[in-house]
Design an enzyme around this catalytic site. Structure first.
Site, PDB file in Angstrom:
ATOM      1  N   LYS A 207      -7.465  -8.717  16.204  1.00 60.02           N
ATOM      2  CA  LYS A 207      -8.746  -9.369  15.894  1.00 60.02           C
ATOM      3  C   LYS A 207      -8.556 -10.866  16.084  1.00 60.02           C
ATOM      4  O   LYS A 207      -7.410 -11.352  16.124  1.00 60.02           O
ATOM      5  CB  LYS A 207      -9.191  -9.062  14.461  1.00 60.02           C
ATOM      6  CG  LYS A 207      -8.267  -9.595  13.388  1.00 60.02           C
ATOM      7  CD  LYS A 207      -8.858  -9.348  12.010  1.00 60.02           C
ATOM      8  CE  LYS A 207      -7.924  -9.881  10.936  1.00 60.02           C
ATOM      9  NZ  LYS A 207      -8.440  -9.679   9.591  1.00 60.02           N
TER      10      LYS A 207
ATOM     11  N   PHE B  91     -18.854  -5.452   8.393  1.00 56.35           N
ATOM     12  CA  PHE B  91     -18.161  -4.356   9.093  1.00 56.35           C
ATOM     13  C   PHE B  91     -19.097  -3.463   9.898  1.00 56.35           C
ATOM     14  O   PHE B  91     -18.898  -2.260   9.993  1.00 56.35           O
ATOM     15  CB  PHE B  91     -17.290  -3.544   8.114  1.00 56.35           C
ATOM     16  CG  PHE B  91     -15.912  -4.148   8.022  1.00 56.35           C
ATOM     17  CD1 PHE B  91     -15.734  -5.357   7.397  1.00 56.35           C
ATOM     18  CD2 PHE B  91     -14.818  -3.527   8.599  1.00 56.35           C
ATOM     19  CE1 PHE B  91     -14.483  -5.958   7.347  1.00 56.35           C
ATOM     20  CE2 PHE B  91     -13.562  -4.113   8.552  1.00 56.35           C
ATOM     21  CZ  PHE B  91     -13.402  -5.332   7.923  1.00 56.35           C
TER      22      PHE B  91
ATOM     23  N   THR C  97       0.859  -1.192   0.000  1.00 55.40           N
ATOM     24  CA  THR C  97       0.000   0.000   0.000  1.00 55.40           C
ATOM     25  C   THR C  97       0.894   1.239   0.000  1.00 55.40           C
ATOM     26  O   THR C  97       1.665   1.450   0.941  1.00 55.40           O
ATOM     27  CB  THR C  97      -0.907  -0.013   1.249  1.00 55.40           C
ATOM     28  OG1 THR C  97      -1.647  -1.229   1.252  1.00 55.40           O
ATOM     29  CG2 THR C  97      -1.859   1.174   1.254  1.00 55.40           C
TER      30      THR C  97
ATOM     31  N   LEU D  17      -6.393  -8.492   0.790  1.00 57.76           N
ATOM     32  CA  LEU D  17      -6.607  -9.623   1.698  1.00 57.76           C
ATOM     33  C   LEU D  17      -6.537  -9.208   3.159  1.00 57.76           C
ATOM     34  O   LEU D  17      -5.928  -8.214   3.532  1.00 57.76           O
ATOM     35  CB  LEU D  17      -5.657 -10.768   1.390  1.00 57.76           C
ATOM     36  CG  LEU D  17      -4.149 -10.532   1.268  1.00 57.76           C
ATOM     37  CD1 LEU D  17      -3.526 -10.370   2.625  1.00 57.76           C
ATOM     38  CD2 LEU D  17      -3.526 -11.687   0.513  1.00 57.76           C
TER      39      LEU D  17
ATOM     40  N   CYS E 184      -2.998  -2.165   9.395  1.00 61.51           N
ATOM     41  CA  CYS E 184      -3.441  -1.537   8.138  1.00 61.51           C
ATOM     42  C   CYS E 184      -4.365  -0.343   8.333  1.00 61.51           C
ATOM     43  O   CYS E 184      -4.024   0.777   7.955  1.00 61.51           O
ATOM     44  CB  CYS E 184      -4.120  -2.573   7.255  1.00 61.51           C
ATOM     45  SG  CYS E 184      -3.037  -3.951   6.899  1.00 61.51           S
TER      46      CYS E 184
HETATM   47  C1  UGA Z   1      -7.851  -4.774   6.386  1.00 60.27           C
HETATM   48  C2  UGA Z   1      -8.862  -4.848   5.229  1.00 60.27           C
HETATM   49  O1  UGA Z   1     -10.060  -5.474   5.680  1.00 60.27           O
HETATM   50  C3  UGA Z   1      -8.272  -5.654   4.049  1.00 60.27           C
HETATM   51  O2  UGA Z   1      -9.175  -5.647   2.962  1.00 60.27           O
HETATM   52  C4  UGA Z   1      -6.945  -5.020   3.629  1.00 60.27           C
HETATM   53  O3  UGA Z   1      -6.337  -5.747   2.568  1.00 60.27           O
HETATM   54  C5  UGA Z   1      -6.000  -4.994   4.813  1.00 60.27           C
HETATM   55  O4  UGA Z   1      -6.615  -4.234   5.895  1.00 60.27           O
HETATM   56  C6  UGA Z   1      -4.719  -4.333   4.383  1.00 60.27           C
HETATM   57  O5  UGA Z   1      -4.756  -3.155   4.052  1.00 60.27           O
HETATM   58  O6  UGA Z   1      -3.688  -5.023   4.286  1.00 60.27           O
HETATM   59  P1  UGA Z   1      -7.070  -6.441   8.319  1.00 60.27           P
HETATM   60  O7  UGA Z   1      -6.223  -5.324   8.809  1.00 60.27           O
HETATM   61  O8  UGA Z   1      -6.491  -7.803   8.200  1.00 60.27           O
HETATM   62  O9  UGA Z   1      -7.667  -6.096   6.862  1.00 60.27           O
HETATM   63  O10 UGA Z   1      -8.301  -6.539   9.329  1.00 60.27           O
HETATM   64  P2  UGA Z   1      -9.867  -6.336   9.264  1.00 60.27           P
HETATM   65  O11 UGA Z   1     -10.511  -7.648   9.169  1.00 60.27           O
HETATM   66  O12 UGA Z   1     -10.227  -5.308   8.266  1.00 60.27           O
HETATM   67  O13 UGA Z   1     -10.134  -5.732  10.729  1.00 60.27           O
HETATM   68  C7  UGA Z   1      -9.553  -4.503  11.113  1.00 60.27           C
HETATM   69  C8  UGA Z   1      -9.989  -4.103  12.496  1.00 60.27           C
HETATM   70  O14 UGA Z   1     -11.359  -3.734  12.499  1.00 60.27           O
HETATM   71  C9  UGA Z   1      -9.860  -5.196  13.550  1.00 60.27           C
HETATM   72  O15 UGA Z   1      -9.342  -4.635  14.734  1.00 60.27           O
HETATM   73  C10 UGA Z   1     -11.288  -5.679  13.762  1.00 60.27           C
HETATM   74  O16 UGA Z   1     -11.514  -6.201  15.051  1.00 60.27           O
HETATM   75  C11 UGA Z   1     -12.058  -4.386  13.547  1.00 60.27           C
HETATM   76  N1  UGA Z   1     -13.467  -4.593  13.128  1.00 60.27           N
HETATM   77  C12 UGA Z   1     -13.751  -5.184  11.936  1.00 60.27           C
HETATM   78  C13 UGA Z   1     -14.498  -4.127  13.930  1.00 60.27           C
HETATM   79  O17 UGA Z   1     -14.268  -3.551  15.023  1.00 60.27           O
HETATM   80  N2  UGA Z   1     -15.799  -4.275  13.510  1.00 60.27           N
HETATM   81  C14 UGA Z   1     -16.107  -4.875  12.325  1.00 60.27           C
HETATM   82  O18 UGA Z   1     -17.307  -4.970  12.006  1.00 60.27           O
HETATM   83  C15 UGA Z   1     -15.050  -5.337  11.526  1.00 60.27           C
END
Ligand code: UGA
Length: 440
Positions: free
Chosen positions: A319, A248, A122, A151, A259
């Site tokens: 997470k 989300f 990124t 991803l 990220c």
């Molecule tokens: C995120 C994006 O979802 C990916 O598409 C992207 O490729 C990635 O960043 C990146 O830029 O490399 P990631 O960081 O693995 O992925 O994690 P997420 O699943 O997006 O969760 C991020 C945070 O949001 C976590 O702390 C999770 O607990 C929180 N979250 C997620 C919530 O609090 N509520 C939700 O409904 C979803």
């Protein structure tokens, strides 16, 4: 024989890209320059909580279709080089592009003239154009593409195999781009061909939108708490509108990880550099920062003063399903509680060792030693505690034996920062259960 591909960087993106292509029969050269990571990958001591990735990695290694090396010289035969180096947050939200430029300079002498340099990392809008200009100046005909990766950690290989879309930014008429497009067509995935700048922007805008959804639902959760509505029902109700969608909208202690926070900071910095303030993004970040207070305020409602209290805390990773503790909101909350003088018995299925390493590198491990006990399992963490705080949405916690939990936690007091259980069921079981934006 399929084209030989190269991947620079064996972090979680690079590994998924390398394994994902290798299992489709493309010979892959994976270059990892960190000695520790290289050894872990080659000697089999590499660890990931993603079982399918570990399995697929072992298989492609065994089949000899992936070659792992620490010598960048080994990319000489490669036509497509996927660059997956880290682009961490630098000073004042700026993206630290040193790893990317190191990758450009180090690979350049060994890149074929007709190669494609594909940026998966990124990077701020305009970076791909700058890298292309650099190659042009050196008189190298290398074509630069911006091909961001979407991803998620914990599901890297699954997401690589079945992404929602492939976004590829570059000259659509270049023969190598046409060839790559043809090669990717076999995956039967939606493909969007754009300019490099658009592809780079799509990546940031996607992460910013996801962060916005989370802060939106957390803001609504705060309102639900004071007005007596239930955020989970509200999220379900609004998410049934396909224009909004269910994803989300899980309220909790806020987003973290390597990220979303850094990409939000970078996007705001990119705007600021052009004298553009972005109040929406600033509010999203602020709501997220404030959300970490939620646990503390619930504990204060129960006890007033927190100093000297004994708590079990479940979850330190950013997470569930990931061993990553970088920028984890759970760790921020935990540190706030330690700052209040709370004694903590800590449990996480995969995050404790990474947290110890992080605290050690930040020089705070010793100072927390008297206040933190590291539990081997969730039950051990409960011994002689006055309450339980849940900070990460691990499956193991969702499936915990609630009858046993009731026995082993005599206070029956739970503050759940991830809304893992139904409040009415917890009430029936006799728990004093507090969750985000929901009432019993
Ligand atoms: C995120 C994006 O979802 C990916 O598409 C992207 O490729 C990635 O960043 C990146 O830029 O490399 P990631 O960081 O693995 O992925 O994690 P997420 O699943 O997006 O969760 C991020 C945070 O949001 C976590 O702390 C999770 O607990 C929180 N979250 C997620 C919530 O609090 N509520 C939700 O409904 C979803």
């Amino acid at each position: 024989m399929k084209q030989r591909l190269g991947v620079l960087g064996g972090g979680y993106v690079g590994l998924a890209v390398a394994v994902g292509f290798a299992e489709r029969g493309f010979p892959v050269v994976l270059v990892e320059s960190s000695e520790a990571r290289f050894q872990a990958l080659t000697e089999g001591s590499f660890f990931s909580s993603e079982e399918d990735l570990v399995k697929a990695f072992e298989k492609v290694k065994e089949d000899g279709i992936i070659h792992i090396t620490n010598r960048v010289e080994d990319i000489q035969e490669v036509v497509y080089l996927f660059v997956c180096v880290g682009t961490p947050e630098g000073k004042e939200g700026k993206t630290d592009l040193r790893p990317l430029w190191a990758a450009v300079e180090q690979s350049s002498p060994y890149l074929r003239e007709d190669a494609c340099f594909i940026i998966k990392s990124t990077v701020p809008v305009g970076t791909g154009d700058q890298v292309q200009a650099w190659f042009n100046e050196k008189g190298k005909a290398v074509q630069v593409l911006s091909y961001p990766e979407f991803l998620r950690e914990g599901k890297t290989l699954e997401d690589f195999r079945q992404p929602s879309r492939i976004v590829m930014g570059g000259d659509p008429h270049h023969p190598r781009v046409k060839e790559l497009r043809h090669l990717l067509a076999e995956f039967s995935l939606p493909l969007l061909l754009t300019s490099r700048r658009d592809a780079e922007m799509i990546k940031y805008a996607a992460n910013a939108f996801l962060a916005t959804k989370i802060s939106f639902i957390n803001q609504m959760a705060q309102l639900c708490e004071v007005l007596g509505s239930d955020i989970q029902t509200v999220a379900k109700g609004i998410g049934m509108d396909p224009r909004i969608g269910q994803a989300f909208l899980a309220a909790g202690i806020g987003y973290g990880g390597p990220c979303l926070p850094k990409d939000m900071a970078s996007l705001m910095e990119q705007g600021r550099m052009q004298d553009l303030e972005m109040p929406l993004l600033a509010a999203v970040t602020r709501i997220n920062d404030d959300q970490r207070q939620w646990v503390r305020s619930q504990l204060r409602k129960q006890w007033g003063e927190l100093k000297g209290r004994f708590l079990a805390v479940w979850g330190v990773t950013f997470k569930g399903g990931s061993e990553d503790v970088r920028e984890s909101q759970a760790v921020s909350v935990l540190e706030d509680l330690l700052g209040e003088g709370v004694h903590i018995q800590l449990y996480d299925p995969f995050g404790l060792e990474p947290l110890k390493r992080q605290w050690e590198s930040r020089g705070v491990l010793e100072s927390y030693a008297g206040q933190v006990q590291w539990a081997k399992n969730c039950w051990e963490s409960l011994e002689r505690t006055e309450g339980l705080v849940i900070l990460t949405d691990w499956q193991e916690f969702k499936e915990v034996d609630l009858q046993r939990l009731k026995t082993e936690l005599p206070s029956a007091f739970i503050v759940d920062g991830r809304n893992l259980f139904y409040p009415s069921m917890m009430d029936q079981l006799g728990f004093k259960y507090v969750s985000v934006g929901r009432k019993v």
